[in-house]
Design a protein around this motif. Structure first.
Motif, PDB file in Angstrom:
ATOM      1  N   ASN A   4       0.821  -1.212   0.000  1.00  0.00           N
ATOM      2  CA  ASN A   4       0.000   0.000   0.000  1.00  0.00           C
ATOM      3  C   ASN A   4       0.861   1.270   0.000  1.00  0.00           C
ATOM      4  N   ARG A   7       1.927   1.623  -3.603  1.00  0.00           N
ATOM      5  CA  ARG A   7       0.819   2.130  -4.414  1.00  0.00           C
ATOM      6  C   ARG A   7       0.600   3.620  -4.172  1.00  0.00           C
ATOM      7  N   SER A   8       0.666   4.041  -2.930  1.00  0.00           N
ATOM      8  CA  SER A   8       0.495   5.461  -2.606  1.00  0.00           C
ATOM      9  C   SER A   8       1.609   6.296  -3.220  1.00  0.00           C
TER      10      SER A   8
END
Length: 55
Positions: A4, A7-8
């Motif tokens: 995550n 992805r961020s």
């Protein structure tokens, strides 16, 4: 590194890249060059005679 976070990070980098392109495209410094490029398809056209009757 968590997926995550990756992805961020990619999302933020993509947003910054997009905003950079928008600022570059709308800058006044490039306006004359883009206006000239916009007319390129019409440069080689022969002038049309509007007095001729259609065949």
């Amino acid at each position: 590194m968590d997926i995550n976070v990756l992805r961020s990070t990619v999302t933020v980098i993509s947003l910054l890249t997009f905003l950079g392109i928008v600022v570059w495209a709308w800058s006044r410094r490039n306006q004359a060059r883009f206006d000239d490029a916009a007319l390129l398809p019409f440069r080689d056209e022969a002038p049309q005679d509007s007095t001729r009757e259609p065949s």
